[in-house]
Design a protein around this motif. Structure first.
Motif, mmCIF file in Angstrom:
data_model
loop_
_atom_site.group_PDB
_atom_site.id
_atom_site.type_symbol
_atom_site.label_atom_id
_atom_site.label_comp_id
_atom_site.label_asym_id
_atom_site.label_seq_id
_atom_site.Cartn_x
_atom_site.Cartn_y
_atom_site.Cartn_z
ATOM 1 N N GLU A 1 0.842 -1.052 0.107
ATOM 2 C CA GLU A 1 -0.093 -0.009 -0.070
ATOM 3 C C GLU A 1 0.956 1.401 0.061
ATOM 4 O OE1 GLU A 1 -2.951 -0.002 3.105
ATOM 5 O OE2 GLU A 1 -3.352 -2.194 2.876
ATOM 6 N N THR A 2 0.321 2.283 -0.692
ATOM 7 C CA THR A 2 1.231 3.553 -0.928
ATOM 8 C C THR A 2 1.444 4.105 0.438
ATOM 9 O OG1 THR A 2 -0.817 4.780 -1.786
ATOM 10 C CG2 THR A 2 0.987 3.779 -3.264
ATOM 11 N N THR A 3 0.761 3.817 1.474
ATOM 12 C CA THR A 3 0.540 4.627 2.705
ATOM 13 C C THR A 3 1.816 3.971 3.577
ATOM 14 O OG1 THR A 3 -1.075 3.005 3.550
ATOM 15 C CG2 THR A 3 -1.991 5.230 2.620
ATOM 16 N N ASN A 4 2.192 2.915 3.199
ATOM 17 C CA ASN A 4 3.111 2.195 3.856
ATOM 18 C C ASN A 4 4.516 2.830 3.183
ATOM 19 O OD1 ASN A 4 5.474 0.375 4.955
ATOM 20 N ND2 ASN A 4 4.042 -1.511 4.719
ATOM 21 N N GLU A 5 5.035 3.858 3.695
ATOM 22 C CA GLU A 5 6.248 4.687 3.257
ATOM 23 C C GLU A 5 7.398 3.724 3.132
ATOM 24 O OE1 GLU A 5 6.504 8.124 5.220
ATOM 25 O OE2 GLU A 5 4.557 8.990 4.623
ATOM 26 N N ARG A 6 7.572 2.966 4.246
ATOM 27 C CA ARG A 6 8.894 2.040 4.261
ATOM 28 C C ARG A 6 9.022 1.276 3.053
ATOM 29 N NH1 ARG A 6 10.470 -0.246 9.807
ATOM 30 N NH2 ARG A 6 12.305 -0.864 8.510
ATOM 31 N N ALA A 7 7.697 0.500 2.908
ATOM 32 C CA ALA A 7 7.936 -0.475 1.902
ATOM 33 C C ALA A 7 7.789 0.137 0.566
ATOM 34 C CB ALA A 7 6.568 -1.348 2.266
ATOM 35 N N SER A 8 7.657 1.480 0.227
ATOM 36 C CA SER A 8 7.353 1.923 -1.115
ATOM 37 C C SER A 8 8.658 2.709 -1.387
ATOM 38 C CB SER A 8 6.271 2.993 -1.094
ATOM 39 O OG SER A 8 4.975 2.172 -0.694
ATOM 40 N N ARG A 9 9.727 2.589 -0.484
ATOM 41 C CA ARG A 9 10.825 3.396 -0.663
ATOM 42 C C ARG A 9 11.911 2.658 -1.719
ATOM 43 N NH1 ARG A 9 13.467 3.867 5.441
ATOM 44 N NH2 ARG A 9 11.602 5.380 6.294
ATOM 45 N N ILE A 10 12.557 3.711 -2.571
ATOM 46 C CA ILE A 10 13.651 3.175 -3.213
ATOM 47 C C ILE A 10 14.938 3.924 -3.018
ATOM 48 C CG2 ILE A 10 14.653 3.293 -5.733
ATOM 49 C CD1 ILE A 10 11.679 3.330 -6.703
ATOM 50 N N PRO A 11 16.015 3.505 -2.617
ATOM 51 C CA PRO A 11 16.281 1.935 -2.644
ATOM 52 C C PRO A 11 15.329 1.104 -1.507
ATOM 53 C CG PRO A 11 18.045 2.979 -2.407
ATOM 54 C CD PRO A 11 17.322 4.146 -2.246
ATOM 55 N N ILE A 12 15.278 -0.126 -2.052
ATOM 56 C CA ILE A 12 14.307 -1.177 -0.941
ATOM 57 C C ILE A 12 14.917 -1.093 0.311
ATOM 58 C CG2 ILE A 12 13.879 -3.513 -0.439
ATOM 59 C CD1 ILE A 12 12.272 -2.459 -3.055
ATOM 60 N N ASP A 13 13.940 -1.144 1.363
ATOM 61 C CA ASP A 13 14.306 -1.190 2.779
ATOM 62 C C ASP A 13 14.422 -2.617 3.050
ATOM 63 O OD1 ASP A 13 14.318 -1.542 5.397
ATOM 64 O OD2 ASP A 13 12.831 0.295 5.678
ATOM 65 N N PRO A 14 15.459 -3.002 3.166
ATOM 66 C CA PRO A 14 15.467 -4.717 3.288
ATOM 67 C C PRO A 14 14.930 -5.298 4.666
ATOM 68 C CG PRO A 14 17.708 -3.939 3.621
ATOM 69 C CD PRO A 14 16.631 -2.592 3.362
ATOM 70 N N VAL A 15 14.922 -4.492 5.576
ATOM 71 C CA VAL A 15 14.124 -4.814 7.108
ATOM 72 C C VAL A 15 13.026 -5.058 6.915
ATOM 73 C CG1 VAL A 15 13.951 -4.260 9.214
ATOM 74 C CG2 VAL A 15 16.278 -3.624 8.134
ATOM 75 N N VAL A 16 12.217 -4.062 6.626
ATOM 76 C CA VAL A 16 10.652 -4.075 6.418
ATOM 77 C C VAL A 16 10.236 -5.362 5.517
ATOM 78 C CG1 VAL A 16 10.171 -2.547 4.479
ATOM 79 C CG2 VAL A 16 8.243 -2.845 6.322
ATOM 80 N N TRP A 17 10.857 -5.455 4.493
ATOM 81 C CA TRP A 17 10.399 -6.581 3.513
ATOM 82 C C TRP A 17 10.796 -7.901 4.165
ATOM 83 C CZ3 TRP A 17 7.029 -6.276 -0.301
ATOM 84 C CH2 TRP A 17 6.643 -4.972 -0.930
ATOM 85 N N SER A 18 11.936 -8.197 4.543
ATOM 86 C CA SER A 18 12.493 -9.365 5.167
ATOM 87 C C SER A 18 11.824 -9.842 6.397
ATOM 88 C CB SER A 18 13.987 -9.134 5.810
ATOM 89 O OG SER A 18 14.813 -9.059 4.605
ATOM 90 N N GLU A 19 11.250 -8.904 7.228
ATOM 91 C CA GLU A 19 10.261 -9.228 8.290
ATOM 92 C C GLU A 19 8.893 -9.952 7.945
ATOM 93 O OE1 GLU A 19 9.350 -5.404 10.183
ATOM 94 O OE2 GLU A 19 11.311 -5.660 11.295
ATOM 95 N N ARG A 20 8.465 -9.745 6.787
ATOM 96 C CA ARG A 20 7.263 -9.972 6.222
ATOM 97 C C ARG A 20 7.576 -11.413 5.539
ATOM 98 N NH1 ARG A 20 2.620 -7.320 5.480
ATOM 99 N NH2 ARG A 20 2.379 -5.442 7.138
ATOM 100 N N PHE A 21 8.655 -11.526 4.687
ATOM 101 C CA PHE A 21 9.165 -12.753 3.902
ATOM 102 C C PHE A 21 10.343 -13.107 4.207
ATOM 103 C CE2 PHE A 21 6.340 -9.742 1.621
ATOM 104 C CZ PHE A 21 5.196 -10.419 1.159
ATOM 105 N N PRO A 22 10.762 -13.679 5.325
ATOM 106 C CA PRO A 22 11.876 -14.155 5.746
ATOM 107 C C PRO A 22 12.851 -15.232 4.922
ATOM 108 C CG PRO A 22 10.635 -14.938 7.378
ATOM 109 C CD PRO A 22 9.596 -13.862 6.482
ATOM 110 N N HIS A 23 11.718 -16.047 4.251
ATOM 111 C CA HIS A 23 12.526 -16.857 3.536
ATOM 112 C C HIS A 23 13.184 -16.462 2.248
ATOM 113 C CE1 HIS A 23 8.448 -16.371 2.550
ATOM 114 N NE2 HIS A 23 8.385 -16.661 1.205
ATOM 115 N N LEU A 24 12.718 -14.928 1.780
ATOM 116 C CA LEU A 24 13.243 -14.356 0.725
ATOM 117 C C LEU A 24 14.380 -13.587 0.981
ATOM 118 C CD1 LEU A 24 10.111 -13.993 -1.506
ATOM 119 C CD2 LEU A 24 11.653 -15.732 -1.793
#
Length: 383
Positions: free
Chosen positions: A222-245
């Protein structure tokens, strides 16, 4: 058909612009393509070429080259909140390829067909009687002006005859290409895998193998999720949701040329006025939820060249072309919007016969011989 050579000026050297340029040139047109960038290239992401588009690319002689550089996924799998993936589309004919590779194949084919590609040439508008106007003040007259300059098309926006209905959605996507690390080298990773989490808010990673060395990831939030919409990628917020990736996500932080796009639909009617026609996102931008935006543009572009070849009268040809392609395209836009709003793909089993109507569409440009090369498994038929 007329025996006098027709000439086209095309604004935009993206997939739709290059496709229509190749298709017209191979039917005897002289074609010039204007690209606003200083070189002909596409950004670093991947793309799925569905059956509808591959048949059209086959019709203009590009299928073998694409197959040589693309991956045919084993199946499409969906996993919600870490659950065991459900699988679909086993044996269905579709391909994954990097956008830069596909773009390079198309640009080379265009030049081979005699298309002149001019870079650093930005189209800013058109006149209905067949004049393309450029930012530097120059203009070019043609039998046909093609606006293939994307969702923000200046060619389209310069002409009041093109009536637009726009809608934006709450999701957006960051697209990246990353190295395929050893953890993802096995056969079980040769499929498209759609990972979702819906709480506390929706996030999604579409994993697409584009060969033994490269993975495309479409990272939706969601665009309101500023950390997940950032460029460059914020690896922390994405790895918390998808640790296997996590290994892929960490490398995505350093990906070259990432881009964030908000979901939107832009329905335009009509697609042509006098000697100006729109193709691709300039005519029918759609949410990427269905993954059909580029494929529909390719289908429509090849069908346009085929249909114009049937008529001496350009206006009649353009009207006939739109009547043939409009229903399929409108349905694809509507389905992609519905899927974006409801996130139905997160539940799995999303490729119903109705949804597959777009991928199964066969345009007038496709011969029975070409169609026979792309059989559809019984479970995926929409007829």
């Amino acid at each position: 058909m007329t025996t006098t050579q027709r000439h086209a000026e095309v604004a935009g050297a993206g997939f739709a612009g290059l496709t229509v340029a190749i298709a017209l040139a191979r039917r005897g047109w002289s074609v010039r393509v204007h690209e606003q960038s200083d070189e002909v290239r596409d950004f670093g992401a991947g793309i799925l070429i569905w059956r509808n588009a591959m048949m059209s690319l086959d019709a203009i002689g590009l299928a073998d080259q694409i197959r040589a550089h693309a991956t045919e996924p084993t199946y499409y799998a969906t996993s919600l909140n870490g659950a065991e993936p459900t699988t679909e589309l086993g044996g269905y004919p579709y391909w994954a390829i990097t956008r830069p590779r596909l773009h390079a194949i198309m640009a080379h084919a265009a030049r081979d067909a005699g298309v002149k590609i001019v870079t650093s040439s930005r189209a800013v508008g058109a006149d209905p009687d067949g004049v393309l106007r450029l930012e530097d003040g120059s203009s070019y007259r043609a039998d046909l002006v093609v606006g293939a300059d994307g969702a923000g098309s200046l060619v389209r926006n310069s002409l009041p005859a093109f009536v637009q209905e726009r809608k934006k959605y709450k999701d957006g996507v960051v697209r990246v290409l990353v190295p395929r690390s050893p953890e993802f080298a096995g056969a079980e990773w040769d499929s498209v895998i759609d990972y979702w989490t819906l709480e506390p808010d929706a996030m999604r990673i579409l994993y697409v193998p584009c060969g033994p060395e490269t993975v495309y990831m479409g990272m939706m939030a969601e665009t309101t999720n500023e950390r997940a919409s950032r460029i460059p990628i914020d690896p922390v917020v994405w790895s918390e949701r998808f640790p296997h990736l996590a290994p892929l996500i960490v490398s995505a932080e350093h990906a070259v040329g990432p881009r964030h796009d908000g979901y939107q639909t832009n329905r335009v009617a009509p697609w042509s006025t006098d000697r100006v026609v729109l193709v691709g996102d300039s005519a029918h931008a759609m949410c990427p939820a269905l993954g059909q935006g580029a494929s529909v543009g390719i289908v429509n572009a090849v069908a346009l060249a085929h249909t114009l070849d049937e008529f001496d009268d350009l206006s009649e040809g353009l009207r006939t072309w739109e009547s043939r392609e409009r229903a399929m395209t409108d349905a694809a836009q509507a389905r992609s919007a519905y899927m974006a709003e409801t996130r139905t793909l997160a539940k799995g089993a999303g490729f119903t016969p109705e949804v597959m109507e777009t991928a199964n569409f066969v345009s007038v440009a496709i011969s029975p011989e070409i169609e026979a090369q792309y059989p559809v498994p019984e479970v995926n038929r929409s007829w």
